[in-house]
Scaffold this motif. Structure first.
Motif, short mmCIF file in Angstrom:
data_model
loop_
_atom_site.label_atom_id
_atom_site.label_comp_id
_atom_site.label_asym_id
_atom_site.label_seq_id
_atom_site.Cartn_x
_atom_site.Cartn_y
_atom_site.Cartn_z
N VAL A 215 0.81 -1.22 0.00
CA VAL A 215 0.00 0.00 0.00
C VAL A 215 0.84 1.27 0.00
O VAL A 215 0.29 2.37 -0.02
CB VAL A 215 -0.96 0.04 1.21
CG1 VAL A 215 -1.98 -1.09 1.14
CG2 VAL A 215 -0.19 -0.01 2.52
N GLU A 237 -1.35 4.21 -1.31
CA GLU A 237 -2.54 3.77 -2.02
C GLU A 237 -3.78 4.38 -1.34
O GLU A 237 -3.78 4.61 -0.13
CB GLU A 237 -2.65 2.24 -1.99
CG GLU A 237 -1.61 1.52 -2.82
CD GLU A 237 -1.94 1.54 -4.31
OE1 GLU A 237 -2.95 2.17 -4.70
OE2 GLU A 237 -1.17 0.94 -5.08
N ALA A 240 -4.91 2.98 1.91
CA ALA A 240 -4.03 3.10 3.07
C ALA A 240 -4.12 4.46 3.74
O ALA A 240 -3.61 4.65 4.84
CB ALA A 240 -2.58 2.85 2.65
#
Length: 309
Positions: A215, A237, A240
């Motif tokens: 992530v 990401e 996240a």
């Protein structure tokens, strides 16, 4: 989301449902001489997972109404495969458990299932099997009722991670900020330089995993002189964000630079990245200069930040 995009996505889900229903149907049908119906096999499987199971819990797991569940259990009980009895903790509740014959029957059914699913997987090479299982895990995590594992792990890059860093930077920055392939090329050059100097003790990189999925990333590389380190390629990401991943990555990077004897750390970022700028400011970085640039497509403002270590 406009109506056209919604219609396209609904069509994609329906197409997947038709395909997957067909695959599951083949697996569920089993051999022509199977001794048990699909419903009976599902009951045996659920009851086999623990020494005893409350009938009410079994009904919920298999989404069975009371009458149908009672008929299923009666048939299996008459064949000597399971026993029903009152719960010792609550006489109003029934528990069910397998007999010795039931455990033998389940072992046979389980073996058949392993062969069938194994046959399906063997149609694909190992890499495609991993992709298939990963996609199944993603669907389970997104639509399942189970609370996903949110354990955060920071680790060194493994084979394939550097390519992932380039790919995700290119994808996310194009989608969220409109940057073109020149930004992805810049990231690729930074990553390639890091890989070319992989034995340099003055640099390091971290990949963040949340619940076992990649992530995020961050890199610490040497700067323009021996006393300066660069913080580079901080990536989060969307899934996240809000979990403290960025803060942990920046902290790890800064502490590494301190340990290696750098006296200051610099970074370059986009003015539009408010969340990242907040993380840098709280970590102790100060904004030292701004500069407009159209090097990556749209005109954006780049910022240089610095902190004393």
């Amino acid at each position: 989301m406009n109506d056209l995009h919604l219609a396209e996505r609904v069509a994609t889900v329906r197409a997947f449902n038709r395909l997957y229903t067909g695959v599951i149907g083949v697996l569920d049908e089993g051999p022509a001489d199977a001794e048990y119906s699909l419903s009976e096999a599902r009951v045996l499987f659920e009851v086999a997972q623990q020494p005893e199971l409350h009938v009410g819990d079994l009904r919920k797991r298999l989404d069975l109404d009371a009458g149908y569940a009672s008929r299923l259990l009666s048939r299996l009980e008459s064949r000597g495969l399971l026993l029903r009895e009152r719960s010792g903790e609550d006489a109003r509740r029934q528990i069910v458990r397998l007999t010795d014959a039931g455990r033998v029957a389940f072992a046979d059914l389980d073996s058949r299932s392993v062969r069938q699913i194994g046959g399906l997987l063997e149609r694909f090479p190992d890499e495609d099997q991993r992709r298939l299982l990963g996609a199944m895990g993603t669907i389970t995590a997104l639509v399942g009722e189970r609370e996903p594992d949110r354990t955060l792990v920071l680790r060194a890059p493994r084979p394939g991670d550097l390519g992932w860093v380039v790919h995700r930077h290119g994808t996310l920055y194009a989608r969220e900020y409109g940057l073109d392939e020149r930004f992805e090329a810049l990231v690729a050059r930074v990553v390639a330089d890091f890989a070319d100097h992989r034995d340099d003790p003055r640099q390091a990189a971290w990949i963040a995993e949340l619940g076992g999925e990649r992530v995020g990333s961050i890199f610490c590389t040497p700067g323009h002189d021996e006393h300066t380190a660069k913080l580079r390629l901080l990536l989060l990401e969307p899934a996240a964000r809000g979990h403290g991943v960025g803060k942990r990555l920046v902290h790890e990077c800064v502490e590494f630079a301190r340990h290696r004897g750098y006296r200051q750390m610099e970074l370059w970022t986009l003015a539009m990245l408010d969340a990242a700028r907040g993380i840098y400011r709280r970590a102790g970085f100060e904004l030292v200069s701004t500069e407009p640039t159209d090097a990556f497509g749209p005109l954006v403002t780049g910022e240089t930040w610095r902190m004393e270590l």
